[in-house]
Design an enzyme around this catalytic site. Structure first.
Site, mmCIF file in Angstrom:
data_model
loop_
_atom_site.group_PDB
_atom_site.id
_atom_site.type_symbol
_atom_site.label_atom_id
_atom_site.label_comp_id
_atom_site.label_asym_id
_atom_site.label_seq_id
_atom_site.Cartn_x
_atom_site.Cartn_y
_atom_site.Cartn_z
ATOM 1 N N LYS A 146 -0.376 5.517 -5.957
ATOM 2 C CA LYS A 146 -1.493 5.511 -6.916
ATOM 3 C C LYS A 146 -2.399 6.719 -6.711
ATOM 4 C CE LYS A 146 -5.079 3.879 -5.619
ATOM 5 N NZ LYS A 146 -5.485 2.479 -5.683
ATOM 6 N N CYS A 188 0.822 -1.218 0.000
ATOM 7 C CA CYS A 188 0.000 0.000 0.000
ATOM 8 C C CYS A 188 0.849 1.259 0.000
ATOM 9 C CB CYS A 188 -0.934 -0.012 1.206
ATOM 10 S SG CYS A 188 -1.836 1.535 1.436
ATOM 11 N N HIS A 190 -26.892 20.695 -0.484
ATOM 12 C CA HIS A 190 -27.018 21.221 -1.847
ATOM 13 C C HIS A 190 -26.082 22.406 -2.064
ATOM 14 C CE1 HIS A 190 -29.060 21.837 -5.657
ATOM 15 N NE2 HIS A 190 -29.160 23.132 -5.387
ATOM 16 N N GLY A 212 12.011 -14.267 6.522
ATOM 17 C CA GLY A 212 11.737 -15.369 7.431
ATOM 18 C C GLY A 212 11.250 -16.601 6.699
#
Length: 610
Positions: free
Chosen positions: A186, A178, A585, A252
Site C-alpha cells: 500500500k 502487513c 521553518h 494449525g
C-alpha cells in the site's frame, strides 16, 4: 462484587468500558465479579436517566458524560467515574482483590510502558512435558515478533504459518497481512501516486517533459513491488532460523488446550490431520481476512488480498467501502489515471475524526475520485469481460470491483471450541486482558483481540512485551492508549489521541479546538495545486491545564509528522508545551506549533503569510 457500566449505545467510551467489564467477568467468573451493562438507545435517553442515578449514587452528581460506572459490594455502591476510571479499575483488579483494593492506584513503570499490576489469571506450570514451551499460530508481524522474542529468552518455540489463498487464488509468503497485502505494498503504491503528482508539480518549477501524456505501467509496478515483498518473505525465514524458532509451514487447529493438529494449507491432505504438536503455552496471532460482499454475485469482487498482486491493469474501478483501505486504494488508483468510483454506505472512516474524514473526501473529489453516497450494492453480475453492479436507483459496468467493507478474524478451522477459548458473540474477536484469553495458558495478539487498534506496530509491541513477561521476568504491560496512526490517502491523515467527537464526550464544554488551514510552501509555485487544502487541529481540555487530548493533521508527510509529535501526547503535554516549541521553518510540521485560532471563535482558520 458487581461492576456496572451505563451509557448510550453509539458512545465509543461506553463500548470500550463495557467490553472491559464483560472481559473481567469472562476471565474471573460471575462469582468473583459480576458485570452489569446498562445500554441506552441514544444520548438523549441516557441524559434523561442520569439525574435519577445522581440522586442515589454518592459522588456522581457532577458526572454528565458517558459512561457512568460504579461497583456494588456488600450492598454498598461506590462511584467509579467514566471510561478511564473503569479501565483503571480493571487494571488494578486481581484475583484476590476486591472493589476497595481495585481502587488503589496502579504502579507506573516510567511514563510510556503501562503498569506493573497484573490482571491476568495464574498460569502455573502443570508439571507435564510438552514438545515446545510456546507455539505461535500465525506468521504475521505480531506472531513473528513474539516468537523471536520468546526464543531470545531461551524458550523452545515453534511458529505455524501457512497462507490460505484468497477466493480469487492469490497467495503469498511468510509475513502476514502487513508485508504481503497491507502496509508495505500500500505504501509503495501510494509512493507511485505521489510521483505522478510530483511530475505535475515539476512543470511549475521549470522542468520540461516530452510532449504527450505521461503513462503508467501497472504490471511493471506490481512486479517490482511483489519482488520486494518476496525478498522480505525470505528475510523472515532467515531470521527465524537465526533465532532458532522452528518454522512449520502448515495450518494449525486446536485438538485440545495444549495440542495442535497440523494440515497442509493447499488442501493436498484434504484438510486431514498429518501430525500433532504440543505446547505449554500458545499464542493466537492469525490476524484477519477481508469480509466478503454479502450481496448476490459478491464473489466477483476482489479484495485487498488480491489488488496488490494482480498483474492485469484494473481499468475502470468501483471501490466498495469507506474504510481507510478503501480510500487509500482509491487514492493511488486515481493518481495512476484509473477511472475510480467509491461507493459509500454511510460515513467515511468510521471511528476516526469526522471533520478530518470529510476533508479527505472533499480533497479526493476535487482531485478526480467519484463517489456514490448512501448506497450499497444489491447485485453483481458478469457481463462479458466486465462486471455490472446494481444498487438502489442505478447500475454501471466496471472492469474491477474492489470490496473493502471490513475484516473478519481468521478463525475458520482453528478449533477454538476444542481449547475452550471464547470469542465475543458480537464481533467474533477474542476477549483478552493483557493478551490473555479466558484459558490462562492461551494468549492472543494483534487484530484478533477485541477493542484494540488493528495496527502492525501495536501487534509487534504487544507480542514482544508478552514474550518478555512470559519468559523474561518482565512485568511491563502493553499501553494501548494514545497510539499514532496515519491513513495514506492522497493527502495523508495523521492523528493521535481523541477525535473531536470523543473529546466532546469525554470533556464536554471544556473542549477547545485550535486549528488552521494552510498551504505547504512546495505547493505555492505549481499551478495545479489548490491553496489551503491542508489542515491541522489540536484538541485540548481547557479545565485540565489545556491538556492536549488529541491532534490531527491532513498534509503531505503526515505520517512522519505524527510520529514525532506523538511522544508529546504520550508524556501528557499541554497546549502551552506545544506552543512554546520553536518550529523548523519552513516546514509543514511547524503549523502544529503556531496554532492560535480557536474553532469556537468562528474566525477563519486560513493561514496567512509564511
Amino acid at each position: 462484587m458487581k461492576l456496572t457500566v451505563s451509557g448510550w449505545k453509539q458512545c465509543p467510551y461506553f463500548q470500550k468500558a463495557a467490553n472491559v467489564a464483560a472481559a473481567l467477568e469472562h476471565m474471573y467468573g460471575s462469582k468473583k465479579v459480576e458485570c452489569e451493562i446498562i445500554e441506552f438507545e441514544d444520548r438523549d435517553s441516557y441524559k434523561k436517566w442520569l439525574p435519577s442515578r445522581h440522586e442515589t449514587l454518592k459522588g456522581s452528581e457532577k458526572h454528565t458524560s458517558s459512561p457512568l460506572s460504579w461497583t456494588t459490594e456488600s450492598g454498598i455502591e461506590t462511584f467509579l467515574g467514566g471510561c478511564d476510571d473503569t479501565l483503571k479499575f480493571a487494571r488494578n483488579f486481581n484475583s484476590a482483590g476486591s472493589a476497595a483494593k481495585a481502587a488503589a492506584p496502579a504502579v507506573k513503570v516510567g511514563n510510556l510502558r503501562g503498569t506493573q499490576r497484573s490482571l491476568t489469571k495464574d498460569d502455573p506450570d502443570d508439571g507435564k512435558e510438552y514438545q515446545y514451551d510456546l507455539v505461535v499460530i500465525g506468521g504475521g508481524s505480531g506472531g513473528l515478533a513474539c516468537a523471536k522474542a520468546a526464543a531470545g529468552f531461551g524458550a523452545k518455540v515453534a511458529l505455524l504459518d501457512a497462507v490460505k489463498p484468497s477466493p480469487h487464488g492469490t497467495k503469498w509468503g511468510l509475513g502476514g497481512t502487513c508485508v504481503n497485502v497491507g502496509c508495505i505494498p500500500k505504501k509503495l503504491m501510494h509512493q507511485a501516486a505521489l510521483l505522478a503528482e510530483g511530475h505535475e508539480d515539476a512543470k511549475g518549477f521549470g522542468w520540461k517533459f516530452p510532449e504527450g501524456k505521461v503513462s503508467h505501467n501497472w504490471s511493471e509496478m506490481v512486479t517490482n513491488v511483489t519482488n520486494h515483498i518476496r525478498s522480505l518473505n525470505f528475510g523472515y525465514r532467515v531470521q527465524l532460523r537465526e533465532k532458532e524458532v522452528e518454522y512449520i509451514n502448515k495450518l494449525g487447529k486446536f485438538k485440545d488446550p495444549h495440542t495442535i493438529s497440523l494440515s497442509a494449507a493447499d488442501g493436498s491432505d484434504d484438510g486431514q490431520e498429518t501430525e500433532t504438536i504440543t505446547a505449554r503455552r500458545i499464542v493466537i496471532a492469525v490476524g484477519g481476512r477481508p469480509t466478503p460482499l454479502p450481496c448476490e454475485g459478491g464473489e466477483l469482487a476482489i479484495s485487498s488480498d488480491d489488488i496488490f498482486w494482480r498483474k492485469e491493469d484494473p481499468g475502470k474501478v468501483l471501490v466498495i467501502g469507506a474504510s481507510y483501505v478503501a480510500l487509500e486504494c482509491a487514492g493511488f488508483l486515481n493518481a495512476m489515471q484509473k477511472d475510480v468510483t467509491v461507493m459509500v454506505r454511510s460515513i467515511l472512516l468510521r471511528g476516526f475524526d469526522q471533520d478530518m474524514a470529510n476533508k479527505i473526501g472533499d480533497y479526493m473529489e476535487k482531485t478526480g475520485t467519484k463517489f456514490i453516497k448512501q448506497k450499497v450494492p444489491t447485485k453483481l453480475e458478469k457481463v462479458g469481460s466486465k462486471i455490472r453492479v446494481h444498487w438502489d436507483g442505478g447500475s454501471d459496468e466496471f472492469d474491477t470491483v474492489f470490496a473493502a467493507v471490513g475484516r473478519t478474524p481468521d478463525f475458520e478451522k482453528l478449533g477454538l471450541e476444542n481449547a475452550g477459548v471464547k470469542a465475543s458473540p458480537k464481533s467474533g474477536k477474542l476477549l483478552t486482558i493483557q493478551e490473555q484469553t479466558n484459558v490462562p495458558h492461551i494468549y492472543a495478539i494483534g487484530d484478533v483481540q477485541e477493542g484494540h487498534l488493528e495496527l502492525t506496530p501495536v501487534a509487534i509491541e504487544s507480542g514482544k512485551l508478552l514474550a518478555a513477561r512470559l519468559y523474561g521476568n518482565s512485568k511491563v504491560q502493553m499501553d494501548y492508549r494514545d497510539i499514532c496512526t496515519t491513513i495514506f490517502t492522497p493527502l495523508e491523515y495523521g492523528c493521535c489521541g481523541c477525535s473531536e467527537e470523543e473529546a466532546l464526550e469525554l470533556a464536554g464544554d471544556a473542549v477547545e479546538v485550535y486549528h488552521t488551514a494552510f498551504t505547504p510552501l512546495e505547493w505555492t509555485v505549481p499551478d495545479n495545486r489548490q491553496f489551503n487544502d491542508c489542515y491541522c487541529k489540536v484538541i485540548v481540555d481547557s479545565e485540565d491545564n489545556n491538556r492536549v487530548l488529541g491532534f490531527h493533521i491532513l498534509s503531505p508527510n503526515a505520517g512522519e509528522i505524527t510520529q514525532g509529535f506523538g511522544i508529546g501526547l504520550k508524556l501528557g503535554m499541554n497546549f502551552q508545551d506545544l506552543s512554546s516549541l520553536v518550529g523548523i521553518h519552513p516546514t509543514v510540521a511547524e503549523e502544529l506549533t503556531n496554532l492560535t485560532i480557536k474553532k469556537s471563535s468562528g474566525e477563519s482558520a486560513v493561514s496567512a503569510g509564511c
